[in-house]
Write an enzyme that holds these catalytic residues in place. Structure first.
Site, short mmCIF file in Angstrom:
data_model
loop_
_atom_site.label_atom_id
_atom_site.label_comp_id
_atom_site.label_asym_id
_atom_site.label_seq_id
_atom_site.Cartn_x
_atom_site.Cartn_y
_atom_site.Cartn_z
N ASN A 1 31.89 -25.80 -34.00
CA ASN A 1 31.44 -26.27 -32.70
C ASN A 1 31.10 -27.76 -32.81
O ASN A 1 30.20 -28.14 -33.57
CB ASN A 1 30.23 -25.44 -32.26
N ASP B 1 30.16 -29.84 -30.36
CA ASP B 1 29.36 -30.35 -29.24
C ASP B 1 28.43 -31.49 -29.63
O ASP B 1 28.25 -32.45 -28.89
CB ASP B 1 28.47 -29.24 -28.66
N HIS B 2 27.80 -31.33 -30.80
CA HIS B 2 26.73 -32.29 -31.10
C HIS B 2 27.24 -33.62 -31.65
O HIS B 2 26.47 -34.58 -31.72
CB HIS B 2 25.66 -31.63 -31.98
N HIS C 1 31.49 -26.48 -25.81
CA HIS C 1 30.82 -25.92 -24.63
C HIS C 1 30.75 -27.01 -23.55
O HIS C 1 30.02 -27.99 -23.70
CB HIS C 1 29.41 -25.47 -25.05
N ARG D 1 29.20 -27.95 -20.55
CA ARG D 1 28.05 -27.53 -19.75
C ARG D 1 28.10 -28.13 -18.36
O ARG D 1 28.70 -29.18 -18.15
CB ARG D 1 26.75 -27.99 -20.43
N ARG E 1 26.19 -32.48 -20.90
CA ARG E 1 25.31 -33.20 -21.83
C ARG E 1 25.97 -33.47 -23.18
O ARG E 1 25.53 -34.32 -23.92
CB ARG E 1 24.00 -32.44 -22.04
N GLU F 1 33.62 -22.67 -24.59
CA GLU F 1 32.44 -21.93 -24.13
C GLU F 1 32.15 -22.36 -22.71
O GLU F 1 32.14 -23.56 -22.41
CB GLU F 1 31.24 -22.25 -25.01
N THR G 1 19.37 -25.18 -25.77
CA THR G 1 20.62 -24.62 -26.28
C THR G 1 20.77 -23.24 -25.66
O THR G 1 19.89 -22.80 -24.91
CB THR G 1 20.59 -24.55 -27.82
N THR G 2 21.87 -22.56 -25.94
CA THR G 2 22.08 -21.24 -25.35
C THR G 2 21.09 -20.27 -25.99
O THR G 2 21.26 -19.85 -27.13
CB THR G 2 23.54 -20.79 -25.58
N GLU H 1 31.15 -12.06 -28.94
CA GLU H 1 30.49 -12.87 -29.97
C GLU H 1 29.01 -12.52 -29.93
O GLU H 1 28.37 -12.64 -28.88
CB GLU H 1 30.71 -14.36 -29.72
N HIS I 1 25.47 -18.85 -33.76
CA HIS I 1 24.25 -19.51 -33.29
C HIS I 1 23.19 -19.54 -34.40
O HIS I 1 22.79 -18.51 -34.91
CB HIS I 1 23.62 -18.84 -32.05
N GLY J 1 27.89 -24.81 -35.35
CA GLY J 1 27.93 -26.18 -34.88
C GLY J 1 26.79 -27.06 -35.34
O GLY J 1 26.96 -27.93 -36.20
N1 PXP Z 1 28.60 -19.67 -30.41
C1 PXP Z 1 28.22 -19.87 -29.13
C2 PXP Z 1 28.76 -18.96 -28.08
C3 PXP Z 1 27.36 -20.94 -28.80
O1 PXP Z 1 26.99 -21.14 -27.51
C4 PXP Z 1 26.94 -21.81 -29.81
C5 PXP Z 1 26.07 -22.99 -29.48
O2 PXP Z 1 24.91 -22.56 -28.92
C6 PXP Z 1 27.35 -21.57 -31.12
C7 PXP Z 1 28.19 -20.49 -31.40
C8 PXP Z 1 26.96 -22.46 -32.26
O3 PXP Z 1 25.59 -22.44 -32.44
P1 PXP Z 1 24.97 -23.51 -33.43
O4 PXP Z 1 25.21 -24.85 -32.83
O5 PXP Z 1 23.52 -23.14 -33.47
O6 PXP Z 1 25.64 -23.35 -34.76
#
Ligand code: PXP
Length: 252
Positions: A20, A22-23, A56, A58, A62, A83, A113-114, A164, A203, A225
């Site tokens: 992931n 995203d960050h 993801h 959003r 963000r 996502e 976060t989710t 998931e 997650h 991620g």
């Molecule tokens: N899977 C899903 C569906 C997510 O929404 C996220 C991010 O919240 C992740 C995996 C990855 O989580 P993390 O960034 O905590 O590793």
């Protein structure tokens, strides 16, 4: 007898690592420019043998932005797992981009976060048209759910190929609570697989807590991620993904 798991994992049943990114975009967006580019991260993940890119989009944009999706899809051949919240806007974007997979997640504007799983059981009627349109477009649909029987039953009613499991509670628990949460995930992974649904998990996974999850035989994919991007600050993304991969492989 347990039916074979319909799988992206291939005949070897290798546990896939979806990264992931995203960050990377979160850091870019902190200054509003183009650097660091999540596309470059996706290219590194591809070069180092990651199995997929997760992002993801959003509602508040963000981290990943709309134009990132097409750029990621152009830059690598890795499957993209988008996502998305169960909204008309996100459905339209998913249908336009046709990612390999779409993972439907709950989304609250104020959350960092989710925070929990999707209430697939409670939102059945809202999810039916969204899931069916994604499936009709050839997109592999996944639901990000808590490891609970009623949520798996809801996933079966919705006929999704993948769930998931949200591993946040496992990641935050200690001692007996952590062991109980691990067992719950393992039991639910077995239940999903017995019913022809491919289980994934993600997650809050880190070098320290990934191996007991990776050892659950029915799991086909982990999506990781925040920890990898954080670790990349110190050792680089390539080394971070490689080490996570080694830990996952060693746990199988
Ligand atoms: N899977 C899903 C569906 C997510 O929404 C996220 C991010 O919240 C992740 C995996 C990855 O989580 P993390 O960034 O905590 O590793």
């Amino acid at each position: 007898m347990t039916p074979p798991i319909p799988s992206d994992a291939g005949p070897t049943g290798k546990l896939r690592l979806g990264v992931n990114i995203d960050h990377v975009a979160t850091i870019r967006n902190a200054r509003g420019g183009d650097h660091p580019d999540p596309v470059r991260a996706a290219e590194i993940v591809a070069a180092v043998g990651g199995d997929g890119i997760t992002a993801h989009l959003r509602e508040d944009r963000r981290h990943i932005r709309d134009d990132d999706l097409a750029r990621i899809q152009t830059a690598t051949d890795l499957p993209l797992n988008l996502e998305m919240a169960a909204t008309d806007e996100m459905l339209e974007i998913a249908l336009r981009h046709k990612p390999h997979a779409a993972c439907i997640v709950p989304e609250k504007r104020e959350e960092r976060t989710t925070e929990g799983g999707l209430d697939a059981a409670g939102q059945h009627n809202r999810l039916v048209p969204i899931v069916s349109r994604l499936l009709d477009a050839g997109i592999r649909v996944s639901l990000f759910i808590a490891p609970e029987v009623r949520q798996i039953e809801a996933a079966m009613r919705l006929k999704v190929p993948v769930v998931e499991f949200h591993t946040g509670e496992y990641a935050h628990a200690t001692g007996e609570d952590c062991a109980a949460e691990l067992k719950r995930i393992a039991d639910m992974a077995a239940l999903a697989a017995r019913n022809g649904i491919e289980p994934h998990a993600g997650h809050g996974l880190t070098y320290e807590n990934v191996q007991p999850i990776a050892a659950i035989p029915q799991l086909a994919e982990l999506n990781i991620g925040h920890y990898l991007v954080g670790e990349a600050l110190f050792v680089g993304l390539e080394a971070a993904v490689r080490h996570m991969r080694e830990l996952m492989d060693a746990a199988r």
